[in-house]
Design a protein around this motif. Sequence first.
Motif, short mmCIF file in Angstrom:
data_model
loop_
_atom_site.label_atom_id
_atom_site.label_comp_id
_atom_site.label_asym_id
_atom_site.label_seq_id
_atom_site.Cartn_x
_atom_site.Cartn_y
_atom_site.Cartn_z
N GLY A 41 -0.16 3.37 -1.17
CA GLY A 41 -1.41 3.84 -1.72
C GLY A 41 -1.33 4.28 -3.16
O GLY A 41 -2.31 4.74 -3.73
N ASP A 42 -0.16 4.12 -3.77
CA ASP A 42 -0.02 4.46 -5.19
C ASP A 42 -0.57 3.36 -6.09
O ASP A 42 -0.69 2.20 -5.68
CB ASP A 42 1.47 4.66 -5.53
CG ASP A 42 1.81 6.12 -5.69
OD1 ASP A 42 0.88 6.93 -5.77
OD2 ASP A 42 3.01 6.44 -5.74
N PHE A 43 -0.89 3.75 -7.30
CA PHE A 43 -1.29 2.78 -8.33
C PHE A 43 -0.33 3.06 -9.49
O PHE A 43 -0.45 4.07 -10.17
CB PHE A 43 -2.74 3.03 -8.72
CG PHE A 43 -3.38 1.93 -9.54
CD1 PHE A 43 -2.64 0.90 -10.07
CD2 PHE A 43 -4.75 1.95 -9.75
CE1 PHE A 43 -3.25 -0.11 -10.80
CE2 PHE A 43 -5.39 0.95 -10.49
CZ PHE A 43 -4.62 -0.07 -11.01
N VAL A 44 0.65 2.18 -9.67
CA VAL A 44 1.73 2.44 -10.62
C VAL A 44 1.68 1.47 -11.79
O VAL A 44 1.58 0.26 -11.59
CB VAL A 44 3.11 2.29 -9.94
CG1 VAL A 44 4.22 2.77 -10.86
CG2 VAL A 44 3.15 3.02 -8.62
N GLY A 45 1.75 2.00 -12.99
CA GLY A 45 1.89 1.16 -14.16
C GLY A 45 3.37 0.97 -14.45
O GLY A 45 4.14 1.92 -14.38
N LEU A 46 3.77 -0.27 -14.76
CA LEU A 46 5.18 -0.55 -15.05
C LEU A 46 5.24 -1.06 -16.48
O LEU A 46 4.70 -2.12 -16.79
CB LEU A 46 5.70 -1.59 -14.05
CG LEU A 46 7.11 -2.14 -14.20
CD1 LEU A 46 8.12 -1.03 -14.42
CD2 LEU A 46 7.49 -2.93 -12.96
N VAL A 47 5.86 -0.26 -17.36
CA VAL A 47 5.86 -0.64 -18.77
C VAL A 47 7.28 -0.70 -19.33
O VAL A 47 8.22 -0.22 -18.72
CB VAL A 47 5.02 0.34 -19.64
CG1 VAL A 47 3.59 0.35 -19.20
CG2 VAL A 47 5.61 1.74 -19.60
N GLY A 48 7.39 -1.30 -20.50
CA GLY A 48 8.67 -1.45 -21.17
C GLY A 48 8.60 -2.68 -22.06
O GLY A 48 7.79 -3.57 -21.84
N GLN A 49 9.46 -2.68 -23.05
CA GLN A 49 9.52 -3.80 -23.99
C GLN A 49 9.84 -5.09 -23.24
O GLN A 49 10.41 -5.04 -22.15
CB GLN A 49 10.66 -3.51 -24.94
CG GLN A 49 10.48 -3.98 -26.34
CD GLN A 49 11.78 -3.80 -27.08
OE1 GLN A 49 12.45 -2.78 -26.96
NE2 GLN A 49 12.16 -4.81 -27.85
#
Lengths: 293, 268, 288, 173
Positions: A41-49
């Motif tokens: 049920g999470d909404f996760v942003g995955l960021v990085g170069q």
Amino acid sequence: MADEPMSSQTDTICLETRDLWFAYGDNPPALRGISLTIRAGDFVGLVGQNGSGKTTLAKHFNGLLRPTQGQVLLYGQDIRDRPVGELARTVGYVFQNPDHQIFSATTREEIAFGPRNLGLEEAEVQRRTEQAMEHFDLTEYADHQPAVLGFGLRRKVSIAAVYSMRPQILILDEPTAGLDWHCTHDLMERLTALHRQGHTIILITHDMRLIAQYTPRCMVLREGKLLLYDDTRKVFEHCDLLRETHIELPQVCELARELAPIGVRRDALTVPELCDSYADLIARREVTNAGGH
Amino acid sequence: MQVGIDLFVLRKSWLHEIDPRVKLFFVAVSIIILLVFKNIFFMLTALVLLHLLHWSAKIPRDRILFVWKTLMPVAILICVLWVVFYPAGDPLIQIWMVKITLVSLAQGAVLGLRIMTMAFVVFAWLYSTDQPSIVRSLVKLKMPFEWGLILALALRYIPTFQGMYAVISEAQQARALNISEGKGFGRVRTLMPIFVAMVISALRASDQLARALEARAFGAHGVERTYLRDISFRPLDWVFTFAIFATALLLLYLNFRYGFGRQPISLF
Amino acid sequence: MSKIIVVEELSYAYPPAIPGHDPVWVLRGVDLEVEEGEFVSIMGPTGVGKTTLCLALNGIVPQSTGGLIKGRVLVDGLDTKREPVPQLAQRVGVVFQDPETQLFNMSVEAEIAFGLECLGVPRDEIKERVSWALAVVGMTGFEDRPPFQLSGGQKQRVAIASILAMMPKILVLDEPTANLDPLGKAEVFSVVRELRHKRGMTIIMVEHESEHIAEFSDRVIVLNEGRVEMADTPDKVFSQVDRMREIGLAVPQVSELADCLNHRFNSQLNFTQFDEALRTLKGQLDGR
Amino acid sequence: MNVRRIALMAVCIAIVAVLVAVVPVPIPATGGYTHPGAVAEIFVSMAFGPIVGMVAAGIGAAIADLVLGYGSFAPLTLVAHGALGFLAGYLGWKKGWGGMIAGWIVGGLALVAVYFLGEATVYGFGFAGAAGELPINLFQVGLGVLGLLLFQLVKKAYPQIEQLGEEATFKEV
């Protein structure tokens, strides 16, 4: 219905990695000892170069890549021996370029492809296809050739074609790249709606404005390591670290930091938040000024 | 992940230095010679000399082993076929119906090794010459520039499409397509969603490529094309050309006039 | 100041994708004039014909794409549907969105030399121009590298250099950063900044990144429904937050903020750039 | 030659080379592997005609041979696959099902024949040995029939294919 509204926060852990290492062939490792958990049920942003390992990590979640060391657990079960096609029931993965999956003569066929591969009954395939087209507003294009549609629509088709498999977990690799403002926010609203229905969503993106506005949780990778993983607001507190990682903070966040010494809330993430805070400040000043006279 | 399709090995060696046209000439002449000569000692000598050639050009050992590994099964197959089907002379050993004779063994070995020597001739050229030089040399040999460009573009896009195939295959697997199912027709049928998406993406790329070429003034009328990097014959290249030519003439003369190298075992 | 680009009532339809269907008009009467040395940004919703307009500037539309055309485009006095595309390429250089398909050579040096070779430039001059163009985009030293091994930002810089080497008067950049990560975007924008400030070229850039548009542009052109809907300074365009939203376009976050505050206080704030916003907002408080 | 055709040919060569070199297809019964190169070759020939077909099939397959280490077979491959591409395109391009099937069969048989003769004579397999290679070559060109399917699927999904590589003409209205 398969997707009854559920509370979006649960305590169930749906994805877990334990000391995950991965290398492409003889190259230096692309992932170096990643341990993390994602709650259902999470909404996760995955960021990085680029090259930080975002896509490499995400491909471990549905078995497209297998760890050279460590484990990936899906709802507590090691996925080592489970084929990608089987995992696709639970984990949907939308690739970056819609043209890398569109092949059918009609949008309807394209979206029905996944459910059909799952071996569902034809009636159920149809039902899911229609529902997916409805959710992404594609019904009027049902009989069009998807490859001939405009880029924004092709993108929606590619997402609907994965969504129609009804995976509990949905991973999207830069779904808003090349879209205009309207298409971007339209898409994010639809993803938010899926999140509210109880889907776990992992969004790979470079656009920190979307992270600030839409994803409650945020994960930052650098050189194959998990640098930060926390509530989005807490992650944004590490702005120097983020800048070092070549992550561009939204103007609003930078502005909030610059204005913090004069009393604006430092952790504002969105335009309305900063606007409210600034307005409050002005209102208070006016009260004090008025009181002073 | 892109896997390079370039066979070229970057080294500093005399073979790398010489004009690609000379190497092309060497390939053509060598293949003719190798097809004409059918003697085991000649073939073994050629094989040794070709290995010396690769060694002197600093070609790494794994590249040479790669050729051996790939072609060894074919070479052995050819050798066995000759021994089994074309016995000549007195049998050395006879196993049931199969007579093994010295002559057929030599003959088989010659034909098997010929596959190897021809490959080493071709790879001596490809390992020591980069793609632009190959294309440039073909154009200098009067192949129209357009065809040279087509070849160069194709070589450029093979790794790209290879990567594209890998990505599309993953994308369709993520939609529960099971690509490890079936054999033969069934397997190819299963792969069709990958092929279709790949072909469409590749065709889109061709349209964009055409635009990119035009945006760089390709096809300007009434202009003679110039070249930044050109290849040119140096005196040494003339020496090599002459040496290759003379050796070939001598060998062919000996072959036609005196039967040199025509028999599997005896030299004349 | 002379008008280097004049677009007069340009309408264009591609050949129908499905044979036998009616052509769909992408551009429907575009009027546009660009001064020599101007920096113009073009914005518009997905599928509005921004790329088509770019291609109409160097004649690929309609000469290579076919279809139906009305009106005309004059570049440096030449009608782009008559003048051969390779000839136009010396005046208008177009950098495309996807670096993968516009870099088609085996080395960076060959990539940049390609256009010059097509134009029959003598060898010594090619050498000079190649090293000049590489220096402009900050890629000196990469001559022998295969383009496909470069990062996205580096690829796009090589693409720009390969066009610059032909020394066009006008540079057209069609969403040059759409496929890049933030580092790549920053690299490309720093090259654009350099060109903008030091070279005085006429530059036309299609972009979604409104923050950068605000920084660079003399004028912003907003395309909507096949026509030019707005053509004004970034300040003017980005202050119309509601209209831009309706069209489906982004404005810089600071402009959104100004709009939000204006609604609260009935004020007339208008800023498009970060520094400007910071100064104004600080000043408002200090001044009281 | 127009630019679009140049780009198209290059792309078609690359498609063929990739399908030959990187896509393994298990052969029923033997446990060995072959490739679906003929699928791409028949597709290219049906979609773009004999010249593009010949160039893409011949050069594409020959490049794949070189890369895979079969350097000595590349010239034979060039001729055999080129023949398939040309004949398939000549008989099947812009024709109905009859023409396309004829193109596949005649082109396929030409490929098999060229390999057979080349291997039997120049490459020293002898007729017996070359005959031993027949089943695998026949199987490969047999797979080529799926190239007709690929062509149908691509045409349905991407109708613009008809305009590719053709000279474009615009109309002023």
